[in-house]
Design an enzyme around this catalytic site. Structure first.
Site, PDB file in Angstrom:
ATOM      1  N   LYS A 192       0.838  -1.216   0.000  1.00  0.00           N
ATOM      2  CA  LYS A 192       0.000   0.000   0.000  1.00  0.00           C
ATOM      3  C   LYS A 192       0.870   1.262   0.000  1.00  0.00           C
ATOM      4  O   LYS A 192       0.637   2.181  -0.782  1.00  0.00           O
ATOM      5  CB  LYS A 192      -0.915   0.026   1.243  1.00  0.00           C
ATOM      6  CG  LYS A 192      -1.855  -1.164   1.339  1.00  0.00           C
ATOM      7  CD  LYS A 192      -2.850  -1.006   2.467  1.00  0.00           C
ATOM      8  CE  LYS A 192      -2.231  -0.969   3.856  1.00  0.00           C
ATOM      9  NZ  LYS A 192      -1.642  -2.247   4.310  1.00  0.00           N
ATOM     10  N   ARG A 267      -9.424   0.766   9.349  1.00  0.00           N
ATOM     11  CA  ARG A 267      -9.079  -0.623   9.654  1.00  0.00           C
ATOM     12  C   ARG A 267     -10.159  -1.296  10.483  1.00  0.00           C
ATOM     13  O   ARG A 267     -10.013  -2.471  10.805  1.00  0.00           O
ATOM     14  CB  ARG A 267      -7.762  -0.661  10.426  1.00  0.00           C
ATOM     15  CG  ARG A 267      -6.529  -0.921   9.557  1.00  0.00           C
ATOM     16  CD  ARG A 267      -5.330  -0.736  10.451  1.00  0.00           C
ATOM     17  NE  ARG A 267      -4.174  -1.498  10.085  1.00  0.00           N
ATOM     18  CZ  ARG A 267      -3.061  -0.951   9.568  1.00  0.00           C
ATOM     19  NH1 ARG A 267      -3.026   0.321   9.260  1.00  0.00           N
ATOM     20  NH2 ARG A 267      -2.003  -1.695   9.357  1.00  0.00           N
ATOM     21  N   ARG A 306      11.650  -6.628   4.712  1.00  0.00           N
ATOM     22  CA  ARG A 306      11.570  -5.183   4.961  1.00  0.00           C
ATOM     23  C   ARG A 306      12.106  -4.847   6.356  1.00  0.00           C
ATOM     24  O   ARG A 306      12.780  -3.846   6.541  1.00  0.00           O
ATOM     25  CB  ARG A 306      10.101  -4.718   4.833  1.00  0.00           C
ATOM     26  CG  ARG A 306       9.919  -3.226   4.997  1.00  0.00           C
ATOM     27  CD  ARG A 306       8.518  -2.788   4.638  1.00  0.00           C
ATOM     28  NE  ARG A 306       7.572  -3.023   5.747  1.00  0.00           N
ATOM     29  CZ  ARG A 306       6.267  -2.734   5.687  1.00  0.00           C
ATOM     30  NH1 ARG A 306       5.740  -2.241   4.572  1.00  0.00           N
ATOM     31  NH2 ARG A 306       5.473  -2.954   6.713  1.00  0.00           N
ATOM     32  N   ARG A 312      11.783  -1.589  11.626  1.00  0.00           N
ATOM     33  CA  ARG A 312      10.479  -1.633  12.310  1.00  0.00           C
ATOM     34  C   ARG A 312      10.385  -2.897  13.143  1.00  0.00           C
ATOM     35  O   ARG A 312      10.473  -4.004  12.618  1.00  0.00           O
ATOM     36  CB  ARG A 312       9.350  -1.602  11.269  1.00  0.00           C
ATOM     37  CG  ARG A 312       9.020  -0.219  10.781  1.00  0.00           C
ATOM     38  CD  ARG A 312       7.920  -0.241   9.746  1.00  0.00           C
ATOM     39  NE  ARG A 312       6.678  -0.825  10.239  1.00  0.00           N
ATOM     40  CZ  ARG A 312       5.544  -0.807   9.556  1.00  0.00           C
ATOM     41  NH1 ARG A 312       5.503  -0.217   8.373  1.00  0.00           N
ATOM     42  NH2 ARG A 312       4.460  -1.356  10.048  1.00  0.00           N
ATOM     43  N   ARG A 324      -0.706  -9.253  13.353  1.00  0.00           N
ATOM     44  CA  ARG A 324      -1.261  -8.169  12.538  1.00  0.00           C
ATOM     45  C   ARG A 324      -2.231  -8.735  11.497  1.00  0.00           C
ATOM     46  O   ARG A 324      -3.246  -8.123  11.190  1.00  0.00           O
ATOM     47  CB  ARG A 324      -0.138  -7.377  11.863  1.00  0.00           C
ATOM     48  CG  ARG A 324       0.572  -6.460  12.844  1.00  0.00           C
ATOM     49  CD  ARG A 324       1.989  -6.149  12.443  1.00  0.00           C
ATOM     50  NE  ARG A 324       2.075  -5.266  11.299  1.00  0.00           N
ATOM     51  CZ  ARG A 324       3.191  -5.096  10.575  1.00  0.00           C
ATOM     52  NH1 ARG A 324       4.281  -5.773  10.870  1.00  0.00           N
ATOM     53  NH2 ARG A 324       3.196  -4.258   9.570  1.00  0.00           N
TER      54      ARG A 324
HETATM   55  P1  AMP Z   1       1.026   0.120   9.073  1.00  0.00           P
HETATM   56  O1  AMP Z   1       2.246   0.941   8.829  1.00  0.00           O
HETATM   57  O2  AMP Z   1      -0.149   0.604   8.284  1.00  0.00           O
HETATM   58  O3  AMP Z   1       1.270  -1.357   8.884  1.00  0.00           O
HETATM   59  O4  AMP Z   1       0.629   0.330  10.611  1.00  0.00           O
HETATM   60  C1  AMP Z   1       1.496  -0.060  11.651  1.00  0.00           C
HETATM   61  C2  AMP Z   1       0.732  -0.145  12.962  1.00  0.00           C
HETATM   62  O5  AMP Z   1       0.169   1.125  13.284  1.00  0.00           O
HETATM   63  C3  AMP Z   1      -0.442  -1.098  12.959  1.00  0.00           C
HETATM   64  O6  AMP Z   1      -0.046  -2.441  13.203  1.00  0.00           O
HETATM   65  C4  AMP Z   1      -1.289  -0.532  14.104  1.00  0.00           C
HETATM   66  O7  AMP Z   1      -0.735  -0.861  15.352  1.00  0.00           O
HETATM   67  C5  AMP Z   1      -1.103   0.966  13.909  1.00  0.00           C
HETATM   68  N1  AMP Z   1      -2.156   1.478  13.011  1.00  0.00           N
HETATM   69  C6  AMP Z   1      -1.970   2.036  11.772  1.00  0.00           C
HETATM   70  N2  AMP Z   1      -3.146   2.410  11.234  1.00  0.00           N
HETATM   71  C7  AMP Z   1      -4.100   2.087  12.138  1.00  0.00           C
HETATM   72  C8  AMP Z   1      -5.519   2.185  12.173  1.00  0.00           C
HETATM   73  N3  AMP Z   1      -6.205   2.719  11.131  1.00  0.00           N
HETATM   74  N4  AMP Z   1      -6.173   1.773  13.276  1.00  0.00           N
HETATM   75  C9  AMP Z   1      -5.502   1.266  14.322  1.00  0.00           C
HETATM   76  N5  AMP Z   1      -4.187   1.103  14.346  1.00  0.00           N
HETATM   77  C10 AMP Z   1      -3.458   1.506  13.271  1.00  0.00           C
END
Ligand code: AMP
Length: 368
Positions: A192, A267, A306, A312, A324
């Site tokens: 994404k 989400r 990654r 990360r 996740r």
């Molecule tokens: P991402 O970079 O999109 O994979 O997000 C990393 C982490 O940030 C996720 O595993 C969640 O802990 C938190 N996070 C990101 N976006 C959301 C969301 N819309 N709702 C809740 N937690 C989020």
């Protein structure tokens, strides 16, 4: 529809509606002040037309003066309020009634109240022609309101977009129908972020990644970052309320965007509903939700790879990655049905060369 600089605006309030609102305000204020001589203080530049029509409607003894503040630059409230013309002298013992064209966040009001705080006035009241109650911070009570309006960017009747539009007799609102707002959907590792990077350039969109905003806050040790960290480290979702407020603030920061790519948001069902309501309040909508599809095993391998370079913590441990995915399957996957019901769901194969995938996404966007 009219064009000012680069933007289109559509008719919103007719002259009669504005004048009727002013008439109502003048009557209300007269009820309270007709037996004394209040001092009306107009806030320049925006309120000049309002003050003029207000005084024509207020036919009782009164004085008038102006202060000049400047806060808007383009479409965005910069938060910096400058004083360009100071408070009138000789106010001691007078009832002062501020006449503002519009109250939105309340930042200008704060400056105004501050300006008058060292004066010996008898009473200090605030009147505004337009009032955006949805975004007002509520710090001071607003005593007289002409019209409550939603949080749309408006011009005309004294209000401007980069100095144009003040002389319009009616009020116009920014036309958002050409906007494209996309939700990029997919499991962690589906690509994404990578794809959003290309699409934002191609379609001139603002990319909002909630994950990136959280990580930025964690890096800078903000209160939001500290709160989010414990959830992110485990691979759990951050609570809805926090995430929704953050998303709204990010959108508010970009009032002149041609559109948004929401990456990693919504989400949960609550987030999807909040996004719809929020966008509707701004005369905007989600145009399409595009899912990048790939199998779990491929995604796990991608994320571990990654994790080696990104640092990360949530990408370095397979059990956190699987958690996740569980969060996704349980809370996010059901949103497919939510967007399908609205006829907005599109699925794209997320396996292949990066530019091939961008091409697949572009096809969907071009068909909107
Ligand atoms: P991402 O970079 O999109 O994979 O997000 C990393 C982490 O940030 C996720 O595993 C969640 O802990 C938190 N996070 C990101 N976006 C959301 C969301 N819309 N709702 C809740 N937690 C989020």
């Amino acid at each position: 529809m009219i064009k000012l600089h680069d933007k289109f605006f559509k008719p919103y309030l007719k002259e009669e509606q504005i004048l009727a609102a002013i008439d109502k305000m003048a009557k209300e204020i007269a009820e309270d002040y007709k037996d004394e001589t209040p001092l009306f203080v107009g806030v320049l530049n925006g309120a000049f037309m309002f003050v003029s029509d207000f005084l024509k409607a207020y036919q009782h003894p009164c004085e008038v003066s102006f202060v000049r503040l400047s806060s808007y630059q383009g479409l965005t409230s910069t938060g910096i309020v400058e004083t360009l013309l100071d408070v009138p002298e000789e106010m001691e013992g007078k009832s002062v009634i501020i006449l503002e064209d519009v109250v939105d966040t309340g930042r200008t009001l704060k400056q105004l109240v501050h300006l008058f705080s060292n004066t010996n006035v008898k009473e200090f009241k605030i009147g505004t022609l337009f009032y955006k109650s949805d975004v007002y911070n509520g710090e001071y009570s607003i005593d007289y309101v002409g019209l409550e309006i939603p949080d749309h960017f408006i011009v005309g009747y004294g209000l401007d977009y980069n100095e144009l539009g003040r002389n319009l007799r009616e009020v116009y609102q920014l036309n958002q129908t050409d906007m494209i707002n996309l939700v990029l959907f997919g499991k962690p590792g589906a690509g994404k972020g990578t794809q959003a990077g290309f699409l934002k350039e191609k379609y001139n969109l603002k990319h909002i990644s909630t994950g990136d905003v959280f990580r930025y806050n964690i890096k800078n040790g903000t209160e939001l970052g500290n709160l989010a960290k414990s959830y992110i480290d485990k691979g759990d979702l951050v609570p809805d309320e926090v995430t929704i407020d953050m998303l709204k603030a990010e959108v508010e920061k970009n009032p002149d965007a041609a559109g948004f790519i929401f990456d990693g948001f919504p989400r949960t069902a609550a987030q999807a509903e909040a996004l719809d309501n929020f966008l509707e309040s701004k005369d905007m909508k989600v145009n399409a939700t595009i899912a990048l599809e790939a199998e779990d095993d491929i995604l796990v391998a991608r994320l571990l790879e990654r994790g080696k370079s990104s640092g990360r913590s949530d990408d370095q441990d397979e059990s956190k990655i699987r958690n996740r995915f569980d969060e996704y399957n349980e809370k996010t996957a059901p949103l497919k049905a939510y967007y399908e019901e609205q006829g907005k769901f599109h699925s794209v194969n997320g396996i292949g060369e990066i530019d091939e995938i961008t091409e697949r996404l572009s096809k969907v966007i071009d068909s909107l």
